[in-house]
Structures are given as C-alpha cells and as structure tokens.
Scaffold this motif. Sequence first.
Motif, PDB file in Angstrom:
ATOM      1  N   ASP A   3      -6.421  11.510   7.711  1.00  0.00           N
ATOM      2  CA  ASP A   3      -6.348  12.133   9.034  1.00  0.00           C
ATOM      3  C   ASP A   3      -5.185  11.594   9.865  1.00  0.00           C
ATOM      4  N   ASP A   4      -5.028  10.289   9.914  1.00  0.00           N
ATOM      5  CA  ASP A   4      -4.007   9.683  10.767  1.00  0.00           C
ATOM      6  C   ASP A   4      -2.838   9.165   9.920  1.00  0.00           C
ATOM      7  N   ALA A   5      -2.690   7.872   9.841  1.00  0.00           N
ATOM      8  CA  ALA A   5      -1.514   7.272   9.197  1.00  0.00           C
ATOM      9  C   ALA A   5      -1.795   6.833   7.759  1.00  0.00           C
ATOM     10  N   ALA A   6      -0.843   7.134   6.890  1.00  0.00           N
ATOM     11  CA  ALA A   6      -0.844   6.623   5.513  1.00  0.00           C
ATOM     12  C   ALA A   6       0.384   5.725   5.386  1.00  0.00           C
ATOM     13  N   ASP A   7       0.176   4.498   4.917  1.00  0.00           N
ATOM     14  CA  ASP A   7       1.247   3.502   4.914  1.00  0.00           C
ATOM     15  C   ASP A   7       1.295   2.797   3.559  1.00  0.00           C
ATOM     16  N   PHE A   8       2.462   2.818   2.951  1.00  0.00           N
ATOM     17  CA  PHE A   8       2.715   2.110   1.689  1.00  0.00           C
ATOM     18  C   PHE A   8       3.867   1.135   1.976  1.00  0.00           C
ATOM     19  N   THR A   9       3.600  -0.168   1.976  1.00  0.00           N
ATOM     20  CA  THR A   9       4.598  -1.154   2.385  1.00  0.00           C
ATOM     21  C   THR A   9       4.651  -2.320   1.412  1.00  0.00           C
ATOM     22  N   ALA A  10       5.877  -2.715   1.061  1.00  0.00           N
ATOM     23  CA  ALA A  10       6.105  -3.906   0.241  1.00  0.00           C
ATOM     24  C   ALA A  10       7.087  -4.804   0.989  1.00  0.00           C
ATOM     25  N   VAL A  11       6.738  -6.103   1.130  1.00  0.00           N
ATOM     26  CA  VAL A  11       7.569  -7.043   1.893  1.00  0.00           C
ATOM     27  C   VAL A  11       7.715  -8.351   1.119  1.00  0.00           C
ATOM     28  N   ASN A  12       8.959  -8.795   0.964  1.00  0.00           N
ATOM     29  CA  ASN A  12       9.247 -10.107   0.397  1.00  0.00           C
ATOM     30  C   ASN A  12       9.804 -10.973   1.520  1.00  0.00           C
ATOM     31  N   SER A  13       9.074 -12.017   1.883  1.00  0.00           N
ATOM     32  CA  SER A  13       9.545 -12.931   2.925  1.00  0.00           C
ATOM     33  C   SER A  13       9.600 -14.359   2.392  1.00  0.00           C
ATOM     34  N   ALA A  14      10.054 -14.479   1.152  1.00  0.00           N
ATOM     35  CA  ALA A  14      10.189 -15.794   0.520  1.00  0.00           C
ATOM     36  C   ALA A  14      11.185 -16.655   1.292  1.00  0.00           C
ATOM     37  N   GLN A  15      10.948 -17.967   1.285  1.00  0.00           N
ATOM     38  CA  GLN A  15      11.835 -18.914   1.959  1.00  0.00           C
ATOM     39  C   GLN A  15      12.242 -20.018   0.999  1.00  0.00           C
ATOM     40  N   VAL A  16      13.518 -20.394   1.064  1.00  0.00           N
ATOM     41  CA  VAL A  16      14.025 -21.546   0.318  1.00  0.00           C
ATOM     42  C   VAL A  16      14.773 -22.434   1.297  1.00  0.00           C
ATOM     43  N   MET A  17      14.401 -23.712   1.317  1.00  0.00           N
ATOM     44  CA  MET A  17      15.122 -24.740   2.079  1.00  0.00           C
ATOM     45  C   MET A  17      15.504 -25.801   1.054  1.00  0.00           C
TER      46      MET A  17
ATOM     47  N   ILE B  32       0.128  14.139  -0.754  1.00  0.00           N
ATOM     48  CA  ILE B  32      -0.280  13.398   0.440  1.00  0.00           C
ATOM     49  C   ILE B  32      -0.351  14.344   1.634  1.00  0.00           C
ATOM     50  N   THR B  33      -1.527  14.355   2.279  1.00  0.00           N
ATOM     51  CA  THR B  33      -1.724  15.041   3.545  1.00  0.00           C
ATOM     52  C   THR B  33      -2.067  13.947   4.545  1.00  0.00           C
ATOM     53  N   ALA B  34      -1.248  13.847   5.625  1.00  0.00           N
ATOM     54  CA  ALA B  34      -1.457  12.768   6.593  1.00  0.00           C
ATOM     55  C   ALA B  34      -0.844  13.135   7.930  1.00  0.00           C
ATOM     56  N   GLY B  35      -1.322  12.466   8.989  1.00  0.00           N
ATOM     57  CA  GLY B  35      -0.717  12.621  10.306  1.00  0.00           C
ATOM     58  C   GLY B  35       0.674  11.992  10.317  1.00  0.00           C
ATOM     59  N   ASP B  36       0.767  10.762   9.872  1.00  0.00           N
ATOM     60  CA  ASP B  36       2.025  10.024   9.736  1.00  0.00           C
ATOM     61  C   ASP B  36       2.089   9.449   8.325  1.00  0.00           C
ATOM     62  N   LEU B  37       3.309   9.359   7.798  1.00  0.00           N
ATOM     63  CA  LEU B  37       3.491   8.773   6.465  1.00  0.00           C
ATOM     64  C   LEU B  37       4.644   7.778   6.515  1.00  0.00           C
ATOM     65  N   THR B  38       4.390   6.569   6.021  1.00  0.00           N
ATOM     66  CA  THR B  38       5.428   5.547   5.919  1.00  0.00           C
ATOM     67  C   THR B  38       5.433   4.992   4.500  1.00  0.00           C
ATOM     68  N   VAL B  39       6.608   5.018   3.895  1.00  0.00           N
ATOM     69  CA  VAL B  39       6.841   4.364   2.608  1.00  0.00           C
ATOM     70  C   VAL B  39       8.011   3.418   2.851  1.00  0.00           C
ATOM     71  N   SER B  40       7.744   2.107   2.830  1.00  0.00           N
ATOM     72  CA  SER B  40       8.799   1.162   3.189  1.00  0.00           C
ATOM     73  C   SER B  40       8.807  -0.064   2.283  1.00  0.00           C
ATOM     74  N   ALA B  41      10.010  -0.599   2.112  1.00  0.00           N
ATOM     75  CA  ALA B  41      10.213  -1.837   1.364  1.00  0.00           C
ATOM     76  C   ALA B  41      11.184  -2.690   2.159  1.00  0.00           C
ATOM     77  N   GLU B  42      10.860  -3.970   2.299  1.00  0.00           N
ATOM     78  CA  GLU B  42      11.730  -4.872   3.050  1.00  0.00           C
ATOM     79  C   GLU B  42      11.866  -6.201   2.327  1.00  0.00           C
ATOM     80  N   ASN B  43      13.110  -6.615   2.150  1.00  0.00           N
ATOM     81  CA  ASN B  43      13.381  -7.937   1.611  1.00  0.00           C
ATOM     82  C   ASN B  43      13.907  -8.784   2.763  1.00  0.00           C
ATOM     83  N   ALA B  44      13.044  -9.656   3.289  1.00  0.00           N
ATOM     84  CA  ALA B  44      13.395 -10.529   4.405  1.00  0.00           C
ATOM     85  C   ALA B  44      13.465 -11.974   3.934  1.00  0.00           C
TER      86      ALA B  44
END
Length: 176
Positions: free
Chosen positions: A61-75, A111-123
């Motif tokens: 009905d509302d939002a469908a969200d597919f998200t992948a995030v890499n927030s690995a840290q190296v010091m 996919i039937t949805a109000g909003d659709l987000t497909v996102s990938a972020e390498n942070a």
Amino acid sequence: INDSTLTGASFSAKAEDASRIDSLAGNVSYSANTAVGAAVTYNSVANTVQTHASGSTFDIDDAADFTAVNSAQVMAGAVAGAASQSVAITGSVSWTESDSTVDSTVEGSDITAGDLTVSAENAADLKTLAGSVAISKQAAIGAAFNIVDVSDSTTARILDSGLAVDDAGRVAAKGT
C-alpha cells in the motif's frame, strides 16, 4: 527474496555491514652502533552486502524499500623510529585494500506500491597513516609508504520487472 508473494502496508528489505578494523604497528630501535626498525600493517575489507528480489510479487500500500549499505571502517597506522650514534635505518608500510560489493537488485518481479526505493550505498571509511623517523650523528635513513587500493562496486537496479508506483520511484547507487 525469491519466488514469493508479499502483501502489506509497507515493506523494507535492508542489508547493512558495519564492520570495523583497527590496527596499529609500531617499532622503536636504539643502538650505539646500528639501529634498524620497521613497522607494517596490512588490512583487507571484502564485504558483499546485498538485497535481492527475484521472481516475486509485491502488493504494498505505501512504501517498498530495498536497501543495501556498506559502512565498513578501517583505522590503520604503521610508525617506526630508530636512533643511533652511528647508523639508523627505519621504515614503515601501511597497506589497506577494499574490494567490496554493494548491490540492491529487483529482477523478474512485479511491484505495486505507493513509493518504491531501490538503493545501494558504499559509505566505507578508510583512514590510514604511515610514518618513519631516523636519527643519527652519522647516517640516517627513514622511509614510509601508505598504500590504499580501492576496487569496490556499487549497483542499484531493476531488471525485467513490472512496476505500478503511485507516487515516487527511486533507484540510486552511491559510492564514496
């Protein structure tokens, strides 16, 4: 999510990696005649972070969200020092490699949805340091090498799918 049917008010599939590596190598050498010292660090990050929907039906009905995030840290740091009355030789190497894959894919799905987000972020955040000090009255040699090799890939995509989105549709891939 493979070969599934999902119905609901909202839907979220999120994959995230927040791994962390902290490494430090150090050396101090002293001699009246000859002082030799070295420090070395090696760090490797090779994460696979993904959300994947294949052959599925989503009636949201509302939002469908597919998200992948890499927030690995190296010091990482490598510091070496040597002091001598005669000869001082020192060196340091800090080597960090990153070969991560961040992927968010919807394929062969409806996919039937109000909003659709497909996102990938390498942070991923890589902070490295190499240092060397050599002190002598006659001869001193110091060297420091800092190597960072990044070959990450970041993708967000919709393949061979049927979409019925009422408001906003967003496909985004971001790498740092």
